[in-house]
Scaffold this active site. Structure first.
Site, PDB file in Angstrom:
ATOM      1  N   SER A  84     -11.418  -1.517  -0.608  1.00  0.00           N
ATOM      2  CA  SER A  84      -9.585  -1.112   0.014  1.00  0.00           C
ATOM      3  C   SER A  84      -9.667  -1.381   1.248  1.00  0.00           C
ATOM      4  O   SER A  84      -9.211  -2.093   2.541  1.00  0.00           O
ATOM      5  CB  SER A  84      -8.996   0.162  -0.595  1.00  0.00           C
ATOM      6  OG  SER A  84      -8.774   0.536  -1.186  1.00  0.00           O
TER       7      SER A  84
ATOM      8  N   HIS B 246      -4.248   6.193   3.615  1.00  0.00           N
ATOM      9  CA  HIS B 246      -4.440   5.354   3.344  1.00  0.00           C
ATOM     10  C   HIS B 246      -3.669   3.441   3.475  1.00  0.00           C
ATOM     11  O   HIS B 246      -4.417   2.672   4.209  1.00  0.00           O
ATOM     12  CB  HIS B 246      -4.403   4.100   1.310  1.00  0.00           C
ATOM     13  CG  HIS B 246      -5.189   3.812   0.612  1.00  0.00           C
ATOM     14  ND1 HIS B 246      -4.968   2.552   0.242  1.00  0.00           N
ATOM     15  CD2 HIS B 246      -6.679   3.120   0.896  1.00  0.00           C
ATOM     16  CE1 HIS B 246      -6.202   1.264   0.318  1.00  0.00           C
ATOM     17  NE2 HIS B 246      -6.884   2.588  -0.028  1.00  0.00           N
TER      18      HIS B 246
ATOM     19  N   ASP C   1       0.707  -1.294   0.268  1.00  0.00           N
ATOM     20  CA  ASP C   1       0.090   0.144  -0.207  1.00  0.00           C
ATOM     21  C   ASP C   1       0.966   1.488  -0.269  1.00  0.00           C
ATOM     22  O   ASP C   1       2.465   0.871  -0.282  1.00  0.00           O
ATOM     23  CB  ASP C   1      -0.588  -0.174   0.913  1.00  0.00           C
ATOM     24  CG  ASP C   1      -2.106   0.636   1.060  1.00  0.00           C
ATOM     25  OD1 ASP C   1      -2.592   1.884   1.045  1.00  0.00           O
ATOM     26  OD2 ASP C   1      -2.928  -0.109   0.666  1.00  0.00           O
TER      27      ASP C   1
ATOM     28  N   ASP D  48      -1.746   1.600  17.792  1.00  0.00           N
ATOM     29  CA  ASP D  48      -2.521   0.228  18.151  1.00  0.00           C
ATOM     30  C   ASP D  48      -2.082  -0.311  16.873  1.00  0.00           C
ATOM     31  O   ASP D  48      -2.246  -1.698  16.862  1.00  0.00           O
ATOM     32  CB  ASP D  48      -4.139   0.757  17.113  1.00  0.00           C
ATOM     33  CG  ASP D  48      -4.262   1.589  17.974  1.00  0.00           C
ATOM     34  OD1 ASP D  48      -4.826   2.191  19.478  1.00  0.00           O
ATOM     35  OD2 ASP D  48      -5.623   2.143  17.677  1.00  0.00           O
TER      36      ASP D  48
ATOM     37  N   ASN E 224     -13.623  -0.178  -6.960  1.00  0.00           N
ATOM     38  CA  ASN E 224     -14.907   0.742  -6.984  1.00  0.00           C
ATOM     39  C   ASN E 224     -15.470   1.463  -8.075  1.00  0.00           C
ATOM     40  O   ASN E 224     -15.593   1.972  -8.019  1.00  0.00           O
ATOM     41  CB  ASN E 224     -14.583   2.264  -5.869  1.00  0.00           C
ATOM     42  CG  ASN E 224     -13.063   1.226  -5.194  1.00  0.00           C
ATOM     43  OD1 ASN E 224     -14.329   0.147  -4.009  1.00  0.00           O
ATOM     44  ND2 ASN E 224     -12.999   2.105  -4.135  1.00  0.00           N
TER      45      ASN E 224
END
Ligand SMILES: [Ca+2]
Ligand SMILES: [Ca+2]
Ligand SMILES: [Ca+2]
Length: 422
Positions: free
Chosen positions: A362, A183, A145, A154, A281
């Protein structure tokens, strides 16, 4: 309890400014045509000469080699009758932009998650009261990515590899995977965020899994297909070298089939990794599915939204649809959607240390990658093919019937259905 530093708009703006500076400083190719990324094919002797003259970025053997050349060199190569030259195409991340055509809710950056187990986690665990996730230990998820902010509260401690495939002067830089887009950090969080040691963070599907953060997309969200192919092959080679079970998660795609990526996916699948990729998409028209998801050896993931229709979650309009000629048979052909997962209004980790809510196939993809890691972790003797069969079996247990093109059984919108933990 440790107090978190708040990240305000000013810092966000500053980091946006830095990203522009940094993209130049790190030598990423500008969009103006000062240089060309090319793949060169031809007889070995001619190729060897060209390798010597122009250098090699990726060598894919009989399929050719890639390199970056200037305008003058590009012209010389075009004039060389002994070689076949093509520009390397680019591939994009598949987040949905919030435009008037795509009313997908608001992008909202917050310093703490609204819900530590967002709707997609509740849905995939089939547990509306879930307060924490578990599983994934021993499995690696390679997120190809825009890079990942691996020091996010986290994600801290989960990053095992961090590599950059987007830099101009080296095809792979170890120890570098800075995300200046958001992203990649979002995708990684959905797959394996662990809720943070301060007990305030968000959970992904498989918090025990380790992250291989492979930056293959630049800060603007696009990447060259040779770098993506190289990263896929590298993940497979690393799986073999380290004796690891690896899920390769790709929230990226394009409408065209790229031969370098296609053969890299076959290579990785044959080396025992599970390859998961976004459907795209471009829905809701039929046959809009993108590659690499459309490949037979990649699990194409459609996006669900948190709306019930015909008694099931609904496939989002934006989610690309598969081929109507090959659905309904519960067999995966090229251009079939395989599995559905939550992909609209998904909250996850963001590159500035905060949280953001965004949409796209995604976002659906890492739900499946995390689930795959969680299942594999409990069945370490399984091959990637057995794992894929189990994902398909679980998907059949929750048939999706909502959204354009979605019907009873295997359909071109949702594939086999929604695979869940239980
Ligand atoms: Ca596929
Ligand atoms: Ca089919
Ligand atoms: Ca269905």
């Amino acid at each position: 309890m440790k107090k978190r530093k708040k990240f305000g708009a000013a810092l966000l703006a500053l980091s946006m400014g830095l990203s522009l500076f940094a993209s130049g400083a790190y030598g990423q190719a500008p969009d103006s045509k000062e240089s060309y990324r090319v793949i060169i094919k031809g007889p070995s002797s001619e190729k060897e000469k060209a390798k010597h003259d122009y250098g090699v970025r990726w060598d894919f053997g009989a399929e050719g080699f890639t390199t970056e050349v200037n305008v003058k060199q590009y012209q010389a190569l075009l004039n060389n009758k002994n070689l076949d030259i093509e520009e390397v195409p680019k591939v994009q991340l598949v987040r949905v932009e919030n435009t008037s055509q795509n009313k997908i809710g608001t992008t909202a950056i917050t310093s703490l998650p609204n819900d530590r187990t967002p709707w997609g986690i509740q849905a995939i665990y089939n547990d509306p009261a879930i307060t924490a996730t578990s599983g994934g230990a021993g499995i690696k998820i390679a997120v190809l990515d825009t890079g990942v902010y691996i020091n996010h509260y986290d994600l801290r401690g989960s990053g095992e590899q961090c590599k950059d495939f987007t830099q101009l002067f080296s095809s792979m830089v170890n120890g570098s995977c800075t995300d200046r887009n958001g992203h990649g950090t979002h995708v990684a969080g959905t797959a394996l965020a662990h809720g943070a040691s301060d007990g305030l963070g968000i959970y992904g599907v498989a918090p025990g899994a380790k992250l291989w953060a492979y930056k293959v997309l630049t800060d603007s969200g696009s990447g060259y297909s040779d770098d993506i192919a190289g990263a896929i092959r590298h993940a497979a080679d690393e799986a073999v070298r380290t004796g690891s079970k690896v899920v390769i998660s790709m929230s990226l795609g394009s409408s065209g089939k790229d031969t370098m990526i296609a053969s890299a996916v076959d290579y990785a699948y044959n080396k025992g990794t599970l390859v998961v990729a976004a459907a795209g998409n471009d829905g809701y028209t039929a046959n809009t599915i993108g590659y690499p998801g459309a490949l037979v050896n990649a699990v194409a993931v459609a996006a669900l939204e948190n709306v019930q229709q015909n008694g099931t979650y609904r496939v989002a309009d934006f989610s690309s649809r598969g081929n109507t000629a090959t659905d309904g048979d519960f067999i995966i052909h090229e251009r079939d959607v395989e599995i559905s997962a939550p992909g609209r209004d998904i909250q996850s980790t963001w590159y500035d240390g905060n949280y953001n809510t965004i949409s796209g196939t995604s976002m659906a993809t890492p739900h499946v990658s995390g689930l795959a890691a969680k299942i594999w972790s409990s069945n370490l003797s399984w091959t990637n093919k057995q794992l894929r069969s189990e994902l398909q079996r679980r998907a059949k247990l929750y048939d999706i019937k909502g959204g354009y093109g979605s019907t009873t059984g295997d359909d071109y919108a949702s594939g086999f259905g929604f695979a869940r933990v239980k």
